[in-house]
Design a protein around this motif. Sequence first.
Motif, PDB file in Angstrom:
ATOM      1  N   THR A  30       0.848  -1.193   0.000  1.00 35.51           N
ATOM      2  CA  THR A  30       0.000   0.000   0.000  1.00 35.51           C
ATOM      3  C   THR A  30       0.879   1.236   0.000  1.00 35.51           C
ATOM      4  O   THR A  30       2.093   1.178   0.206  1.00 35.51           O
ATOM      5  CB  THR A  30      -0.913   0.018   1.240  1.00 35.51           C
ATOM      6  OG1 THR A  30      -0.098  -0.025   2.428  1.00 35.51           O
ATOM      7  CG2 THR A  30      -1.854  -1.185   1.232  1.00 35.51           C
ATOM      8  N   THR A  31       0.235   2.386  -0.223  1.00 33.89           N
ATOM      9  CA  THR A  31       0.953   3.650  -0.239  1.00 33.89           C
ATOM     10  C   THR A  31       1.512   3.944   1.152  1.00 33.89           C
ATOM     11  O   THR A  31       0.915   3.566   2.165  1.00 33.89           O
ATOM     12  CB  THR A  31       0.013   4.787  -0.683  1.00 33.89           C
ATOM     13  OG1 THR A  31       0.761   6.021  -0.730  1.00 33.89           O
ATOM     14  CG2 THR A  31      -1.144   4.951   0.280  1.00 33.89           C
ATOM     15  N   PRO A  32       2.658   4.600   1.242  1.00 39.66           N
ATOM     16  CA  PRO A  32       3.217   4.921   2.563  1.00 39.66           C
ATOM     17  C   PRO A  32       2.279   5.807   3.373  1.00 39.66           C
ATOM     18  O   PRO A  32       1.423   6.507   2.830  1.00 39.66           O
ATOM     19  CB  PRO A  32       4.528   5.639   2.223  1.00 39.66           C
ATOM     20  CG  PRO A  32       4.864   5.201   0.837  1.00 39.66           C
ATOM     21  CD  PRO A  32       3.557   4.984   0.143  1.00 39.66           C
ATOM     22  N   VAL A  33       2.464   5.775   4.682  1.00 45.72           N
ATOM     23  CA  VAL A  33       1.638   6.583   5.580  1.00 45.72           C
ATOM     24  C   VAL A  33       1.889   8.058   5.315  1.00 45.72           C
ATOM     25  O   VAL A  33       3.019   8.486   5.109  1.00 45.72           O
ATOM     26  CB  VAL A  33       1.946   6.218   7.047  1.00 45.72           C
ATOM     27  CG1 VAL A  33       1.177   7.120   7.988  1.00 45.72           C
ATOM     28  CG2 VAL A  33       1.618   4.754   7.306  1.00 45.72           C
ATOM     29  N   GLY A  34       0.822   8.844   5.317  1.00 45.35           N
ATOM     30  CA  GLY A  34       0.942  10.285   5.116  1.00 45.35           C
ATOM     31  C   GLY A  34      -0.240  10.818   4.326  1.00 45.35           C
ATOM     32  O   GLY A  34      -1.175  10.099   3.989  1.00 45.35           O
TER      33      GLY A  34
END
Length: 266
Positions: A30-34
């Motif tokens: 998944t996309t990185p946290v942020g």
Amino acid sequence: MNSNDKKCVDVNVSAHMGECENVPVPVAPTTPVGTRVLRVPVTLAEIAVRTNMVANIKFPDPVLEIKDIKKRVKIIQCRLLLPGITAGSNPFQATTLRLFIKGFVRKNIQYATPCPNSSGQCVSSEMRSLTVDVPFECVTTIPANRFLTPPQLPFVNTRQEFDFFREQELGHGYPEKDHLLSSDLSQFHQVSTQFYNQLPYCELISSNIIEWDEAIDREKLPGHAPFEEGAFHEVVEKMFLEFTVKILQNQQVPVTAVAPPPTPPL
């Protein structure tokens, strides 16, 4: 198997359905946290539209009585009219807008028609149906404070021309020191900008119809039929139509990506 037997499934033999097992699999990357920006459908407004309709409906056969009417609303145009703004302006300006709506009410009318020579004390009839589309078209105003999210207004396209200075000789009959100072008519220069804006669209949520139908040419059945029995060919229909539409537009929305939950053990 007999070659003349075209059945591919023997319905006399049941097929047993067993239970399937399942196991968890690791979560896909998944996309990185942020904070991320997504383009998603955003609800601009959800409104209930009301209108009145009157129509004359003619039947191809004499109608003894109407048994049932099934109705369905069909919207073929739902267009929010947006004003254009210049590039660099705030595209989310709260403003009063108009929604153009066009559609039909599809009606399937099931009715009984007297059988030929049915003029005795017992009236026999046949069941038939008639399907018609009753059109409607209206414009409704949506005040600025009715929008849950302001629509993104479209940027207008621009075209600008420019020229270059050119010095040219005047030719025969003019002093040599004199020249024509102007732009060159044999050349054309232009800068054009196009914006491909997101168009709002609608979804039909629900509908409510109150109708009143009345025969206008009912006549008594001939012969020895009961005195209260009659048939007609034409009805006048009055309808109050109310339907709910949701107006959406694809917009960029900031969201916060969170870490995925841990994968449970096998």
